[in-house]
Design an enzyme around this catalytic site. Sequence first.
Site, PDB file in Angstrom:
ATOM      1  N   GLU A 281       0.838  -1.208   0.000  1.00 32.30           N
ATOM      2  CA  GLU A 281       0.000   0.000   0.000  1.00 32.30           C
ATOM      3  C   GLU A 281       0.871   1.255   0.000  1.00 32.30           C
ATOM      4  O   GLU A 281       0.579   2.235  -0.690  1.00 32.30           O
ATOM      5  CB  GLU A 281      -0.913  -0.007   1.230  1.00 32.30           C
ATOM      6  CG  GLU A 281      -1.949  -1.124   1.199  1.00 32.30           C
ATOM      7  CD  GLU A 281      -2.965  -1.016   2.336  1.00 32.30           C
ATOM      8  OE1 GLU A 281      -2.743  -0.235   3.279  1.00 32.30           O
ATOM      9  OE2 GLU A 281      -3.986  -1.726   2.261  1.00 32.30           O
TER      10      GLU A 281
ATOM     11  N   HIS B  56       3.852   1.820  -1.196  1.00 34.97           N
ATOM     12  CA  HIS B  56       4.571   2.140  -2.440  1.00 34.97           C
ATOM     13  C   HIS B  56       3.658   2.668  -3.543  1.00 34.97           C
ATOM     14  O   HIS B  56       4.138   3.049  -4.613  1.00 34.97           O
ATOM     15  CB  HIS B  56       5.369   0.913  -2.911  1.00 34.97           C
ATOM     16  CG  HIS B  56       6.476   0.567  -1.971  1.00 34.97           C
ATOM     17  ND1 HIS B  56       7.076  -0.667  -1.909  1.00 34.97           N
ATOM     18  CD2 HIS B  56       7.100   1.321  -1.019  1.00 34.97           C
ATOM     19  CE1 HIS B  56       8.001  -0.670  -0.968  1.00 34.97           C
ATOM     20  NE2 HIS B  56       8.041   0.520  -0.422  1.00 34.97           N
TER      21      HIS B  56
ATOM     22  N   GLY C   3      15.046  -9.506  -1.124  1.00 39.62           N
ATOM     23  CA  GLY C   3      14.865 -10.947  -0.900  1.00 39.62           C
ATOM     24  C   GLY C   3      15.701 -11.772  -1.866  1.00 39.62           C
ATOM     25  O   GLY C   3      15.712 -12.999  -1.813  1.00 39.62           O
TER      26      GLY C   3
ATOM     27  N   HIS D 185      -0.107  14.502   2.153  1.00 39.35           N
ATOM     28  CA  HIS D 185      -0.989  13.763   1.243  1.00 39.35           C
ATOM     29  C   HIS D 185      -1.150  12.314   1.719  1.00 39.35           C
ATOM     30  O   HIS D 185      -2.264  11.771   1.764  1.00 39.35           O
ATOM     31  CB  HIS D 185      -0.424  13.808  -0.185  1.00 39.35           C
ATOM     32  CG  HIS D 185      -1.317  13.167  -1.194  1.00 39.35           C
ATOM     33  ND1 HIS D 185      -2.545  13.682  -1.545  1.00 39.35           N
ATOM     34  CD2 HIS D 185      -1.177  12.030  -1.910  1.00 39.35           C
ATOM     35  CE1 HIS D 185      -3.117  12.884  -2.442  1.00 39.35           C
ATOM     36  NE2 HIS D 185      -2.306  11.873  -2.675  1.00 39.35           N
TER      37      HIS D 185
ATOM     38  N   ARG E  83      -4.034   7.916   4.708  1.00 37.07           N
ATOM     39  CA  ARG E  83      -3.695   6.723   5.497  1.00 37.07           C
ATOM     40  C   ARG E  83      -3.950   6.881   6.988  1.00 37.07           C
ATOM     41  O   ARG E  83      -3.449   6.087   7.785  1.00 37.07           O
ATOM     42  CB  ARG E  83      -2.227   6.344   5.254  1.00 37.07           C
ATOM     43  CG  ARG E  83      -1.898   6.066   3.793  1.00 37.07           C
ATOM     44  CD  ARG E  83      -2.723   4.939   3.194  1.00 37.07           C
ATOM     45  NE  ARG E  83      -2.342   4.656   1.806  1.00 37.07           N
ATOM     46  CZ  ARG E  83      -2.862   3.684   1.067  1.00 37.07           C
ATOM     47  NH1 ARG E  83      -3.818   2.908   1.558  1.00 37.07           N
ATOM     48  NH2 ARG E  83      -2.472   3.494  -0.172  1.00 37.07           N
TER      49      ARG E  83
END
Length: 239
Positions: A82, A84, A97, A188, A193
């Site tokens: 979310e 990114h 990874g 923003h 969020r």
Amino acid sequence: MTEPDFRHDVSVTLVKSAAADADVLFAARVSTAGEASLAELDADPGKSKGLINYLMRDRHGTPFEHNSMTFLVQAPIFVFREFHRHRAGWSYNEESGRYRELEPVFYTPAADRPLVQFGRPGKYEFAEGTAEQHERTLTAMESAYRHSYAAYQEMLAAGIAREVARAVLPVGLFSSMYATCNARSLMHFLSLRTKRDNAKVPSFPQREIEMVAERMEAEWAALMPLTHAAFETHGRVAP
Ligand SMILES: Cc1cc2nc3c(=O)[nH]c(=O)nc-3n(C[C@H](O)[C@H](O)[C@H](O)COP(=O)(O)OP(=O)(O)OC[C@H]3O[C@@H](n4cnc5c(N)ncnc54)[C@H](O)[C@@H]3O)c2cc1C
């Protein structure tokens, strides 16, 4: 088999910053004062609270971009997915990874994390789960995490490349990243969020990214208290 670590929380550390209310003022005053506006860098920003409020209210956004904050964030991969999505005014670098073996750190919800959703998509409300639902959630998650991490380790032990073996790991796995933003891009992000009653435009974020957002907001508010106060006063809308 390495024993997994189960975490209920997220970590946010401000590792680097050049951000102050005065940064907004010198940038804004170049409009009328030209290079003389540099004097604002040493001025008492408390005396210019009105200008910051005016810029916020009328959505003159660019003066809020002349600053920088870098955070180290440790959170589950589903939060990073979310995160990114926020493209403008953000820079990211995340652990790999492919180049390192991933640590067995996994997210499980705390006892006070509401578990039951109702209402319509985009505007969900949440209620506490029962003790049985909490127990079931923890048992299912811990079992799935143990199983997938054991498969990951078995594949690595069999000589399979990390970039292939990681496919068995779930989105509840913790990752870490540096995220750099400025006050405007952070506002923003916060407007979308966090869920607040005083927001002019309500948002309904997932609780786990909101936990990250709340920690970032606390760090930012300490660096730029007047800008943060103006953001609150004008309904948490990014200028
Ligand atoms: C509650 C919630 C639910 C969500 N649900 C979903 C979902 O179900 N599926 C999904 O895919 N996403 C979902 N998202 C992600 C959402 O669609 C955005 O990708 C995310 O919130 C980032 O917002 P943004 O694009 O405004 O931010 P940024 O990418 O940081 O952009 C900031 C601003 O820059 C401008 N901008 C940036 N890029 C462009 C461009 N290419 N063209 C024009 N203007 C641009 C816009 O004004 C934009 O608001 C959800 C987000 C929230 C908060």
